[in-house]
Scaffold this motif. Structure first.
Motif, PDB file in Angstrom:
ATOM      1  N   GLY B  31       2.838   2.800  24.047  1.00  0.00           N
ATOM      2  CA  GLY B  31       3.084   1.510  24.694  1.00  0.00           C
ATOM      3  C   GLY B  31       1.839   0.785  25.180  1.00  0.00           C
ATOM      4  O   GLY B  31       1.951  -0.249  25.854  1.00  0.00           O
ATOM      5  N   ILE B  32       0.668   1.290  24.824  1.00  0.00           N
ATOM      6  CA  ILE B  32      -0.567   0.639  25.285  1.00  0.00           C
ATOM      7  C   ILE B  32      -0.685  -0.780  24.712  1.00  0.00           C
ATOM      8  O   ILE B  32      -1.274  -1.660  25.339  1.00  0.00           O
ATOM      9  N   CYS B  33      -0.088  -1.001  23.544  1.00  0.00           N
ATOM     10  CA  CYS B  33      -0.145  -2.339  22.940  1.00  0.00           C
ATOM     11  C   CYS B  33       0.461  -3.403  23.854  1.00  0.00           C
ATOM     12  O   CYS B  33       0.101  -4.584  23.760  1.00  0.00           O
ATOM     13  N   ALA B  34       1.362  -2.997  24.747  1.00  0.00           N
ATOM     14  CA  ALA B  34       1.999  -3.968  25.645  1.00  0.00           C
ATOM     15  C   ALA B  34       0.956  -4.733  26.456  1.00  0.00           C
ATOM     16  O   ALA B  34       1.059  -5.953  26.643  1.00  0.00           O
ATOM     17  N   GLU B  35      -0.069  -4.013  26.910  1.00  0.00           N
ATOM     18  CA  GLU B  35      -1.067  -4.631  27.779  1.00  0.00           C
ATOM     19  C   GLU B  35      -1.963  -5.621  27.044  1.00  0.00           C
ATOM     20  O   GLU B  35      -2.737  -6.341  27.673  1.00  0.00           O
ATOM     21  N   ALA B  36      -1.868  -5.642  25.709  1.00  0.00           N
ATOM     22  CA  ALA B  36      -2.689  -6.578  24.945  1.00  0.00           C
ATOM     23  C   ALA B  36      -1.901  -7.817  24.546  1.00  0.00           C
ATOM     24  O   ALA B  36      -2.465  -8.761  23.996  1.00  0.00           O
TER      25      ALA B  36
END
Lengths: 213, 421
Positions: B31-36
C-alpha cells in the motif's frame, strides 16, 4: 519414524517442489510475452533495468515520512531474515551438508539473537500494520496472511530449536520450513524472486525514455 | 453476461503480458503507492490506493493464471469477473487516476501501476464502462478530428488572427519542411498565443516548418479512454500526413498526453517505426537555443516556479529542457519541493479533465498543488501543457488563489531577441 520422513523424503520433496515451482512461475511470466517497443529510445533499457533493480532498495522521499514505520519494519524483517537464513550456524551446517557441500563463516550467537529480535519485531509490526491500517487492510487477502504466519512460525520454531537440545523442536522447525518451501511457489512469497523482474521491466521502459526510475 | 462485457474481458485478457504478470506476482499489498497518489493523500480514502484500482485485472489474472485462483474458481469459492466489478471500478480507474505515473516511481517491487491502469482501461472501454465525457470526446476525435470539435476551419480562423497580429505567414501543407507542428484543441481555442509564440520563434530561428491540414490535432482521446483502435487511428492520421509531406520531424506541442501518444505509444499502436522523428516543443526550443538560433534577452525578476506536466517529464523523459529554458529567462526560478520526475499532477490528466462527473474529486485533489504553492510562496507558475494550464487555472480560481499560470513557450517568445539569426 515421522522424524525420518521429515528429515528425508519430505525434505527432498519440498526442495524439489520449491525449485520446480519457482522456475515454473518465472518461465510462465516470461512466456506471457512482451511485444518489442518500436519507439526510438532516448536512453538505455538495460542500464535503466539495472538501475531500478538497485535504486528501489532506497525509498523515495515522498513516501518516507508517512510510510516510515512500514519501511523501517520492512528493512528489519527482510535483512534479519536473510541473515538468519544464510548466516545462522545451524543453517550454514545444514546447507553445507545437504546442498552445497561447503560451508562459510556463520554469525556469532549474540548476532543471531539480535538479528532474530529485529526480524521478529519487523514481521510483527508489518503484520500489525497490515491488519490495522485502512489501506493495507483493504488490499490484503488470505495469501498475505498465510505467508506472514508461515514465516512467523518457521522463525519461532527455529529459535526454539536453537538450543538443539530437543530433536522434536528441530524436526518441527524443519517440517514448517518444508511446508513453507512447498507453499512458496504458489504464493506472494514469490516476490522474493519476481521483484527483480518487475523492477527490471519498469526500469527498462523508463530507461528507454531517459527517466531514472 | 452481455456480449459487450465478454468482449471487454477478452480485451482485458489480451493485455496480460510478461510485465503485468511479473507485477501481479510481485505485489505484496504494502500500500505504499497510496502515499504517492494525490487522490489518496487529499481524501484519505483507501479505495484510491493505486494498486486497488487494478483489482479487476488482478482478479482475472488470478482466476486464470494462478494455482489457488484456478482452484478456488473451480470450487466456486471465488466469483469470476462480473459486470458488477466493472461498474464498481469504472470510477476508480477513470475518475481517480490521471495516469500521472507517480505511484510507479515509489513501488518497492518496481510495479508500473500506471501501465496497468492504462491497460485495464482497454478492457473497460471495450465493455462500454467509460465516462460519457470521454466517450463523446473520443467520438468527436474520430469523426471531426478533435475531441473538442475543432475543425480545419476553426484552425484557419485562429491562424488568420495570428498572421494579422504578427505579420507572419503560417505555412500550411508545405512539402519537405523540416518540422510539422501539431496543436492541441485547447491551444487553438483557449491559448492561440501559443501558436503566435511558436510562429515568432520559428521565424526568428529560421526554422522550416509547416502545419498539415490533414492532421493538426495532437491530442489522442484513444490513449486516455484506453481504446487501442481509436488511438491507432488518431496516430495513423498524423503519421500519414507527416510522411506524405516528407517532413523530418513532428513537433509535439505543449500537451502532456499528446507527447506520450505520438512519441512513445504511437509506433507500437501502428505496428511500425516512423519515417520521421518526434520532438517535443521544449526539446526543440532548447535545441534552437543551444545552437544559437534563438537568443533570449531580459531576464524576468518575478519569482517563478515550474509545474512539470507528468506525461512530458515523468512519463516522457523531457526533464532538463524546461529547466534550461526557464533558467534562461527567469532570475528567480525556484523548484517546488517535489519536482521533476516526482512532481505532483495537476489532477486533470489522463482524461479526467474530459470527465465532468470527476470534477468535485479533481478539485479536491488540487489541494495538493495548492499546498505545494503555499509552501513555496511563489505567485507565478510556469508550465508546458495546455490541459495542465486549464486545470491549474480552474483549481486556483476555485481556491481563490492569486497565482498566475504561464506557458513556457509563450514566456520564451516574450524574451525573444528579434533578428538574431
Amino acid at each position: 519414524m515421522i522424524g525420518e520422513f521429515i528429515d528425508g523424503p519430505l525434505w527432498y520433496f519440498s526442495i524439489t517442489a520449491f525449485v520446480i515451482g519457482v522456475v515454473w512461475r518465472i518461465v510462465a511470466i516470461v512466456r506471457a510475452g512482451l511485444k518489442p517497443d518500436l519507439s526510438i529510445a532516448r536512453g538505455s533499457a538495460g542500464s535503466g533495468a539495472v538501475r531500478a533493480i538497485f535504486s528501489r532498495f532506497v525509498p523515495e522521499r515522498t513516501v518516507t515520512t508517512r510510510s516510515r514505520l512500514q519501511l523501517i519494519a520492512g528493512y528489519m524483517f527482510h535483512v534479519g531474515l536473510l541473515v538468519l537464513l544464510f548466516f545462522a550456524q545451524p543453517h550454514v551446517d545444514f546447507i553445507a551438508e545437504r546442498i552445497t557441500g561447503f560451508d562459510w563463516p556463520a554469525v556469532p550467537h549474540w548476532v543471531f539473537i539480535v538479528t532474530a529480535e529485529f526480524a521478529f519485531a519487523g514481521l510483527i509490526l508489518l503484520w500489525l500494520h497490515r491488519v490495522l491500517n485502512p489501506v493495507t487492510r483493504l488490499l490484503s487477502d488470505l495469501d498475505d496472511h498465510i505467508g506472514s504466519i508461515l514465516v512467523f512460525l518457521v522463525m519461532l520454531t527455529g529459535c526454539l530449536a536453537l538450543a538443539q537440545s530437543h530433536e522434536s523442536l528441530r524436526l518441527l522447525h524443519l517440517f514448517l520450513a518444508e511446508v513453507f518451501l512447498i507453499y512458496f511457489p504458489f504464493s506472494k512469497l514469490m516476490h522474493a524472486f519476481t521483484f527483480v523482474m518487475s523492477r527490471g521491466y519498469t526500469g527498462a521502459t523508463m530507461g528507454r525514455k531517459g527517466v531514472n526510475a | 453476461m452481455s456480449e459487450q462485457f465478454e468482449q471487454g474481458v477478452a480485451a482485458l485478457r489480451n493485455q496480460i503480458d510478461a510485465r503485468i504478470s511479473s507485477y501481479l506476482s510481485s505485489c505484496v499489498h504494502c500500500g505504499i503507492c497510496a502515499e504517492a497518489c494525490l487522490f489518496y493523500t487529499e481524501t484519505q480514502d483507501p479505495r484510491y490506493t493505486p494498486i486497488h484500482k487494478i483489482e479487476p485485472l488482478k482478479k482475472l489474472w488470478k482466476t486464470e493464471n494462478t494455482f489457488w485462483g484456478k482452484m478456488a474458481k473451480s470450487m466456486g469459492l471465488i466469483e469470476p469477473l462480473t459486470e458488477s466489478d466493472f461498474a464498481q471500478w469504472e470510477e476508480l480507474i477513470y475518475d481517480s487516476c490521471t495516469l500521472c505515473g507517480r505511484c510507479s516511481m515509489v513501488c518497492p517491487v518496481g510495479n508500473d501501476i500506471t501501465y496497468m491502469i492504462r491497460k485495464i482501461r482497454e478492457g473497460f472501454s471495450v465493455a462500454g464502462y467509460a465516462p460519457d465525457g470521454m466517450k463523446e470526446a473520443t467520438k468527436r476525435a474520430l469523426n471531426i478530428g478533435s475531441p473538442m470539435g475543432v475543425t480545419l476551419k476553426t484552425l484557419k480562423a485562429a491562424l488568420a488572427h495570428v498572421e494579422r497580429d504578427t505579420g507572419l505567414s503560417i505555412p500550411i501543407d508545405k512539402a519537405n519542411a523540416d518540422y510539422m507542428t501539431l496543436f492541441s484543441s485547447m491551444e487553438i481555442v483557449n491559448f492561440p498565443e501559443y501558436i503566435e509564440s511558436i510562429a515568432k520563434i520559428f521565424d526568428t530561428a529560421g526554422v522550416s516548418w509547416t502545419i498539415s491540414s490533414k492532421a493538426f490535432e495532437a491530442t489522442n482521446s484513444g490513449i486516455q479512454i484506453g481504446n487501442r483502435d481509436a488511438a491507432a487511428e488518431l496516430v495513423g492520421r498524423v503519421v500519414n500526413a507527416a510522411e506524405t509531406l516528407g517532413v523530418k520531424y513532428v513537433v509535439s506541442p505543449e500537451c502532456g498526453h499528446a507527447y506520450t501518444a505520438i512519441r512513445w505509444e504511437g509506433p507500437n499502436l501502428i505496428g511500425r517505426a516512423y519515417d520521421f522523428e518526434v520532438i517535443h516543443i521544449l526539446e526543440l526550443l532548447d535545441k534552437l537555443k543551444v545552437e544559437g538560433r534563438i537568443k533570449l534577452s531580459g531576464k524576468d525578476d518575478t519569482p517563478m516556479t515550474l509545474h512539470d506536466p507528468c506525461q512530458i517529464v515523468r512519463r516522457g523523459g523531457v526533464v532538463d529542457p524546461p529547466r534550461n529554458l526557464l533558467n534562461s529567462v527567469a532570475d528567480h526560478f525556484t523548484e517546488m519541493q517535489d519536482h521533476g520526475v516526482m512532481n505532483w499532477c495537476c489532477g486533470g490528466g489522463g482524461g479526467v479533465s474530459a470527465n465532468e462527473r470527476a470534477e468535485p474529486l479533481r478539485l479536491k485533489a488540487f489541494d495538493r498543488k495548492k499546498h505545494q504553492l503555499e509552501e513555496l510562496g511563489v505567485n507565478t507558475m510556469v508550465t508546458a501543457c495546455a490541459n495542465c494550464r486549464i486545470i491549474l487555472e480552474e483549481g486556483l480560481e476555485h481556491n481563490e488563489m492569486d497565482t498566475e499560470v504561464v506557458s513556457l513557450t509563450e514566456l520564451l517568445a516574450e524574451h525573444l531577441q528579434s533578428g538574431n539569426t
